[in-house]
Design an enzyme around this catalytic site. Structure first.
Site, PDB file in Angstrom:
ATOM      1  N   ASN A 160      -6.337  -0.767  -1.033  1.00  5.16           N
ATOM      2  CA  ASN A 160      -6.755   0.252  -0.058  1.00  5.16           C
ATOM      3  C   ASN A 160      -8.156   0.013   0.521  1.00  5.16           C
ATOM      4  OD1 ASN A 160      -6.003   3.119   1.051  1.00  5.16           O
ATOM      5  ND2 ASN A 160      -8.149   3.254   0.426  1.00  5.16           N
TER       6      ASN A 160
ATOM      7  N   HIS B 166       0.815  -1.202   0.000  1.00  2.00           N
ATOM      8  CA  HIS B 166       0.000   0.000   0.000  1.00  2.00           C
ATOM      9  C   HIS B 166       0.858   1.265   0.000  1.00  2.00           C
ATOM     10  CE1 HIS B 166      -3.160   2.678   2.179  1.00  2.00           C
ATOM     11  NE2 HIS B 166      -3.168   2.889   0.878  1.00  2.00           N
TER      12      HIS B 166
ATOM     13  N   ILE C 214      -6.588   8.721  -0.760  1.00  2.00           N
ATOM     14  CA  ILE C 214      -6.735   8.433   0.673  1.00  2.00           C
ATOM     15  C   ILE C 214      -5.882   7.223   1.030  1.00  2.00           C
ATOM     16  CG2 ILE C 214      -8.749   6.893   0.500  1.00  2.00           C
ATOM     17  CD1 ILE C 214      -8.237   9.579   3.196  1.00  2.00           C
TER      18      ILE C 214
ATOM     19  N   HIS D  48      -4.038   0.724  -6.434  1.00  2.00           N
ATOM     20  CA  HIS D  48      -4.293   1.343  -5.134  1.00  2.00           C
ATOM     21  C   HIS D  48      -5.662   0.951  -4.591  1.00  2.00           C
ATOM     22  CE1 HIS D  48      -5.732   4.530  -2.388  1.00  2.00           C
ATOM     23  NE2 HIS D  48      -4.586   4.242  -1.810  1.00  2.00           N
TER      24      HIS D  48
ATOM     25  N   HIS E 249       1.319   4.802  -2.925  1.00  2.00           N
ATOM     26  CA  HIS E 249       1.442   6.208  -2.496  1.00  2.00           C
ATOM     27  C   HIS E 249       2.820   6.808  -2.786  1.00  2.00           C
ATOM     28  CE1 HIS E 249      -2.248   7.003   0.007  1.00  2.00           C
ATOM     29  NE2 HIS E 249      -2.360   5.701  -0.178  1.00  2.00           N
TER      30      HIS E 249
HETATM   31 FE   LIG Z   1      -4.228   4.651   0.267  1.00  2.00          FE
END
Ligand SMILES: [Fe+2]
Length: 899
Positions: free
Chosen positions: A749, A554, A899, A745, A559
């Site tokens: 996520n 993750h 996020i 993602h 990110h």
């Molecule tokens: Fe995330």
């Protein structure tokens, strides 16, 4: 494509014939504000061809959630933008001004007129203004405009539309940018129309503006960056610790070294710490002013802002306060029913003055919602999907295996191709790290086939968390964590499900690493203490997998690795560039959420260190594992082939034979990957009709050089980087970037809360080793296995923190923009063919949605729903979803990592 419509060309010819040299003297704008260049050169043609062009300006006032500046917000009334508050000036795309460095000729200054109407809800605060330009027809079509804000606060400029440019029709400008008062900039704010063009196709009058804008965005490379700055630049991760507070608070600088390579983050230019001049000083605890380039901050003001505040509040207020109350106040969970109370009735929070302080300091409604402190002091969470239908199905072996194919971390499992599994760790340093699992451990459980046969028929799989963890295990186990490196072997059965065969738990040798691993092998058992031991063995696997998931799958692999692409794109590709327009939607909010993560999640003492087992070694471990990151392996087909989960074979869809046909992540993922690839190919082929255009594109070449040598600078010498010499290089690279930012993602996520919101299913920490026979712990395991299990995994306090965090991180925003959607639709480009290609992309994604729903209902695909009855929707695109319903849906692929 391009600016020269037929009527414009005719017009230009007629102008040349007429030789209109009737230029008036320079007409300076009212405010000589010292801006470089253009303000002093407001030429216009004074010939008789002056026309009025009506325009509409859509903008949004200051962020209404900016409570720190409530006073200014109140003062800042909409009507004040009228009058001489905001000026706009069109720039010709056809005629250059020799007296202004051959920049496009400027029209006469115009001002915002009356406020037309409020077009959306009160909170969004969007408004429209009229504007009337005096435009000399002989200047042709405008290709840009300059805006100056003489008002005292910023506004968010969304679009400008010119209704009827003589001989051309409507011209649209998609701006989506904060415009601060002019004195905040050393240059004019220029916006280009929605024409798309390569650098070599840029109309000469716009070329300088295009180049200057990129220079402005690159910045000077020095000084502290401020709220209004728009500078994109690179920095190391040197802001995670607080060395001035002592050694315990210092953290390794990540990036810029061979031992700890890392992708770059956005530069903020804060001052260095006193103790270590190479480290950047952190912001005060409650500061909200983390610099990111202004347009990277959440510009939309619905849920994402709440999330930002919730995250900040969680990290900066709730968390320290809870910690100051102390671990003692919180009990152990006594039973699984006790854990269920978190979701059903709520558990009591501690009382007393300290908690009262916490209650009062919770600043936002959302957080009150999050910490449902309703006077009864009860902390309550939504029921996670994994226990919604069946409270105990998570404990089955089938579900344990299924989550490796359809859970929140379906990107690790690989096909076993040699037995026993071998380690790749350096033997000279780590001794013998090969697996100690033998045939005798597993063959009795293999439905009548031998290990050899199973390997030959592609039926043996492994979840391998041995090599990644072992080098850090000694350090990690010096903290309160007590962990193992793990290997799990699984057999693919005829019904497509995976059956766990053995779990190997390994520790470093007590006499030194070079003595090799000390390993124990555990095999499935249902009853008695052996059954409880097996459940615990699975829990250690879940801990290694959840830590690896959060840190690597993750954080690092989505990110962190995307941020350098965002920085390079904004520094090197003009907003007019086709690749900028292609990638920009996939970068929304990412720098902002990453900056927030540095502030409260991944920093020294942050939520990640507190809740994930590698503790304070988490981030430096992720740097060591970044050494294995290969850009070209991030695309799904390459990843599946590398893990042995697919074999190239042209007879199969997408040219890949999936060795587990019912592998939901891969099945849905390949459909999405293929849709993205087709879209990128269609789009790129329109602008790059041959490879020479790729090679000759100066912006594209600078962009790619910077990605390699600066953004991912610690990897600059790797031979696997695409050379960016052909259209194939470009299509491959853009497809990978979009895949990582969107589908990859989403896959890792949004399943966090559904699967790990119930911590016993995916514990994040283990606090003690496997009990040995003859000990009190073993006796407890025998008599009261649930208590022993709960005493081993994440403690109650960390559970509360961890679950609070992933509840926030798993929520879809109400203003989410999903793959196949654009918030600047349909005006993002003026080119019809790319628009049609995008529509085909959207249509295809919607078809994939139907297919996913159909497969989820088809009982043949056992791994899509599993014993816990949670259908696999993490790669359901939601391209058809405009409902603005966010929350814990466990469904939908947003365009970007937000996020
Ligand atoms: Fe995330």
């Amino acid at each position: 494509m391009g600016f020269g419509s037929r009527s414009e060309t005719m017009q230009r010819l007629s102008e040349m014939c007429c030789v209109k040299i009737n230029r008036k003297a320079i007409e300076q704008e009212d405010h000589g504000n010292g801006n470089n260049g253009t303000a002093a050169h407001n030429h216009r043609n004074g010939g008789g061809g002056s026309k009025k062009i009506r325009g509409t300006v859509k903008l949004m006032k200051k962020n209404v959630l900016d409570m720190n500046d409530m006073k200014a917000s109140l003062l800042d009334r909409i009507h004040e933008l009228c009058g001489k508050g905001v000026s706009l000036q069109l720039v010709s795309a056809v005629h250059s001004d020799p007296s202004n460095g051959l920049r496009g000729k400027l029209g006469k200054v115009a001002y915002l007129e009356k406020w037309i109407r409020k077009i959306t809800s009160l909170t969004a605060g969007e408004t429209e203004f009229g504007v009337t330009f005096d435009w000399d027809e002989s200047m042709g079509v405008p290709g840009a405009f300059i805006v100056r804000n003489h008002h005292h606060s910023q506004f968010y400029l969304k679009t400008v539309t010119l209704e009827d440019v003589p001989g051309h029709g409507a011209v649209k400008f998609v701006c989506n940018s904060w415009v601060y008062p002019s004195h905040r900039y050393k240059y004019d704010r220029v916006f280009f129309s929605n024409k798309t063009c390569l650098p070599c196709q840029t109309p000469a009058p716009l070329l300088k503006y295009r180049k200057e804008e990129l220079v402005n965005l690159r910045g000077s490379g020095s000084g502290e960056l401020k709220e209004w700055d728009r500078v994109y630049d690179y920095a190391y991760y040197n802001d995670l610790g607080k060395p001035d507070k002592g050694r315990d608070h210092a953290r390794q600088i990540l990036g810029g070294s061979e031992d700890f390579p890392y992708p770059r983050r956005g530069r903020t230019g804060r001052k260095p710490t006193k103790t270590d001049p190479n480290c950047e000083r952190r912001l005060p605890l409650l500061s909200l002013d983390i610099y990111v380039p202004r347009d990277e901050r959440f510009s939309h003001i619905k849920f994402s802002d709440f999330l930002a505040y919730a995250l900040k509040s969680l990290g900066q207020v709730v968390l320290p306060e809870i910690y100051s109350i102390g671990n003692k106040t919180f009990n152990e969970f006594d039973s699984f029913e006790d854990v269920l109370r978190l979701y059903e009735g709520g558990i009591p929070l501690p009382s007393g003055p300290r908690f009262g302080k916490l209650k009062n300091r919770i600043p936002w409604e959302l957080l009150k919602e999050l910490v449902r402190n309703d006077g009864e002091r009860l902390l309550k969470f939504p029921m996670p999907d994994v226990i919604k239908v069946d409270r105990s199905a998570w404990r089955t072996d089938e579900e344990f295996g299924r989550e490796m194919l359809a859970g929140v971390n379906p990107v690790i499992i690989s096909r076993l191709q040699e037995f026993p599994p071998r380690s790749k760790l350096d033997r000279a340093k780590y001794g013998n790290q090969n697996s100690t699992i033998r045939k005798e451990h597993i063959e009795r459980n293999m439905n009548g086939i031998t290990v050899h046969e199973a390997i030959r028929s592609n039926r043996m799989f492994i979840l391998n968390h041995h090599d990644a963890l072992m080098p850090y295990l000694r350090l990690i186990n010096s903290t309160a964590t007590k962990m193992y490196a793990t290997r799990t072997l699984l057999l693919l059965q005829d019904d497509g499900t995976l059956k766990p065969l053995a779990i190997e738990l390994s520790l470093p040798h007590s006499q030194g690493d070079y003595h090799g691993a000390v390993s124990k092998v555990f095999t499935p058992a249902e009853d008695g203490v052996e059954g409880s031991v097996w459940q615990l063995a699975k829990a250690y696997v879940a801990v290694t997998d959840s830590g690896y998931h959060q840190l690597i799958s993750h954080w690092l692999n989505t990110h962190a690795v995307i941020e350098p692409f965002i920085i390079a794109t904004n520094r090197q590709l003009s907003v007019m560039h086709p690749i900028y327009k292609l990638l920009h939607p996939h970068f929304r909010d990412t720098m902002n959420i990453n900056a927030l993560a540095r502030q409260i999640l991944i920093n020294a003492g942050g939520v990640l260190e507190m809740t994930v087992f590698p503790g304070k070694y988490a981030m430096e471990m992720s740097a060591v594992l970044y050494k294995n990151w290969v850009f070209t392996e991030q695309g799904l087909p390459a990843d599946l082939i590398k893990r042995g989960m697919a074999i190239p074979d042209s007879r199969f869809p997408h040219g890949l034979n999936l060795v587990i046909r019912d592998y939901p992540y891969a099945v849905d993922g390949l459909e999405i990957w293929s849709a993205i690839e087709t879209w990128v190919k269609d789009y790129c082929s329109y602008y790059y009709t041959h490879d020479d255009l790729v090679r000759g594109d100066s912006e594209l070449q600078s962009w790619w050089t910077e990605v390699r040598t600066q953004g991912h600078g610690d990897k600059k010498d790797e031979l696997w980087w695409p050379a960016m010499q052909t259209r194939a290089d470009l299509i491959q690279s853009c497809t990978i970037i979009i895949w990582v930012a969107s589908a990859l993602h989403a896959a890792v996520n949004f399943g966090q809360y559904p699967y790990a919101g119930y911590l016993p299913n995916r514990p994040t920490v283990s606090r003690r080793f496997m009990p040995e026979p003859g000990t009190a712990e073993y006796e407890e395991l025998e008599k009261n296995p649930d208590v022993a299990y709960l005493k081993t995994i994440t403690a109650q306090l960390q559970t509360l923190l961890g679950v609070s965090l992933i509840e926030i991180l798993s929520r879809h925003s109400t203003d989410e923009i999903y793959l196949g959607q654009r918030d600047d639709y349909p005006d993002w480009t003026s080119d019809e063919e790319p628009k049609q290609a995008f529509q085909r992309f959207t249509d295809r994604l919607i078809k994939i949605e139907d297919r996913i729903m159909g497969m989820n209902q088809d009982k043949r695909w056992k791994n899509r729903v599993g014993p816990v009855k949670v259908p696999y929707t993490l790669l359901y695109p939601s391209a058809s979803d405009y409902s603005n319903v966010g929350g814990l849906t466990g469904k939908g692929i947003p365009n970007s990592i937000s996020i």
